[in-house]
Design a protein around this motif. Structure first.
Motif, PDB file in Angstrom:
ATOM      1  N   MET A 132       0.837  -1.204   0.000  1.00 36.89           N
ATOM      2  CA  MET A 132       0.000   0.000   0.000  1.00 36.89           C
ATOM      3  C   MET A 132       0.871   1.253   0.000  1.00 36.89           C
ATOM      4  O   MET A 132       0.587   2.216  -0.725  1.00 36.89           O
ATOM      5  N   GLU A 133       1.920   1.269   0.796  1.00 44.08           N
ATOM      6  CA  GLU A 133       2.819   2.423   0.836  1.00 44.08           C
ATOM      7  C   GLU A 133       3.497   2.632  -0.516  1.00 44.08           C
ATOM      8  O   GLU A 133       3.627   3.768  -0.980  1.00 44.08           O
ATOM      9  N   LYS A 134       3.935   1.540  -1.158  1.00 40.63           N
ATOM     10  CA  LYS A 134       4.558   1.654  -2.479  1.00 40.63           C
ATOM     11  C   LYS A 134       3.576   2.245  -3.492  1.00 40.63           C
ATOM     12  O   LYS A 134       3.934   3.112  -4.282  1.00 40.63           O
ATOM     13  N   ARG A 140       1.357   9.323  -5.802  1.00 40.03           N
ATOM     14  CA  ARG A 140       1.698  10.715  -5.460  1.00 40.03           C
ATOM     15  C   ARG A 140       2.731  11.277  -6.426  1.00 40.03           C
ATOM     16  O   ARG A 140       2.692  12.456  -6.769  1.00 40.03           O
ATOM     17  N   GLU A 141       3.683  10.422  -6.871  1.00 42.03           N
ATOM     18  CA  GLU A 141       4.668  10.869  -7.866  1.00 42.03           C
ATOM     19  C   GLU A 141       3.994  11.266  -9.175  1.00 42.03           C
ATOM     20  O   GLU A 141       4.476  12.140  -9.882  1.00 42.03           O
ATOM     21  N   GLY A 143       1.040  12.596  -9.354  1.00 47.72           N
ATOM     22  CA  GLY A 143       0.122  13.702  -9.116  1.00 47.72           C
ATOM     23  C   GLY A 143      -1.294  13.279  -8.789  1.00 47.72           C
ATOM     24  O   GLY A 143      -2.217  14.084  -8.887  1.00 47.72           O
ATOM     25  N   ILE A 144      -1.485  12.018  -8.417  1.00 51.12           N
ATOM     26  CA  ILE A 144      -2.822  11.526  -8.062  1.00 51.12           C
ATOM     27  C   ILE A 144      -2.886  11.397  -6.549  1.00 51.12           C
ATOM     28  O   ILE A 144      -2.101  10.645  -5.954  1.00 51.12           O
ATOM     29  N   ASP A 145      -3.771  12.122  -5.921  1.00 45.69           N
ATOM     30  CA  ASP A 145      -3.888  12.121  -4.468  1.00 45.69           C
ATOM     31  C   ASP A 145      -4.755  10.959  -4.018  1.00 45.69           C
ATOM     32  O   ASP A 145      -5.867  10.785  -4.486  1.00 45.69           O
ATOM     33  N   VAL A 146      -4.189  10.132  -3.125  1.00 45.83           N
ATOM     34  CA  VAL A 146      -4.946   9.008  -2.572  1.00 45.83           C
ATOM     35  C   VAL A 146      -5.022   9.087  -1.082  1.00 45.83           C
ATOM     36  O   VAL A 146      -4.241   9.675  -0.423  1.00 45.83           O
TER      37      VAL A 146
END
Length: 146
Positions: A132-134, A140-141, A143-146
């Motif tokens: 999940m962290e990966k 995020r790299e 540009g998609i905010d989760v």
């Protein structure tokens, strides 16, 4: 046990059958209510100047718009997001990808996955959190905010 005599008409055919009160309330009555609702809609449309044929066409078009209501922009955005998701899944190691597909995609619990693979539940839960962290970092790299 009381029986009701019901008549069903379809086109040129007509069927008469006996149904128990319970069968009538469970099966026939909801169908009858749906038909009555359609009839009221049709009558309201005809009062506004529409013909029965235009009502049928309107109903068919209305059903089509429910299925195909997405605009081209929405479809392009979904395709872009799916491409990013595919790239994210490709960035994972094979065992991480399998874990993600089973736990997130197929909604299999970590406990079930541990039982199927013979692994330790706590270890697999730890790996799930690392995956999940990966994935969060990958999104995020991009540009998609989760």
């Amino acid at each position: 046990m009381s029986f009701r005599k019901i008549t069903i008409k379809s086109g040129n055919e007509e069927f008469t059958m006996n149904a128990t009160e319970e069968e009538y309330l469970k099966y026939y009555r909801p169908w009858w209510q749906m038909k009555k609702k359609e009839q009221r809609n049709r009558e309201a449309m005809e009062q506004n100047g529409y013909t029965e044929e235009s009502y049928e066409e309107w109903k068919e078009n209305d059903m089509r718009t429910e299925f195909f209501s997405e605009s081209m922009e929405e479809l392009a955005e979904k395709r872009m997001l799916l491409d990013v998701l595919r790239d994210a899944m490709d960035s994972l190691l094979p065992e991480e990808r399998e874990l993600a597909m089973k736990v997130f995609g197929e909604e299999m619990s970590v406990y079930e996955y541990a039982r199927v693979t013979g692994g330790n539940r706590r270890t697999l839960d730890f790996r799930k959190n690392k995956v999940m962290e990966k994935l969060r970092h990958f999104f995020r790299e991009r540009g998609i905010d989760v």
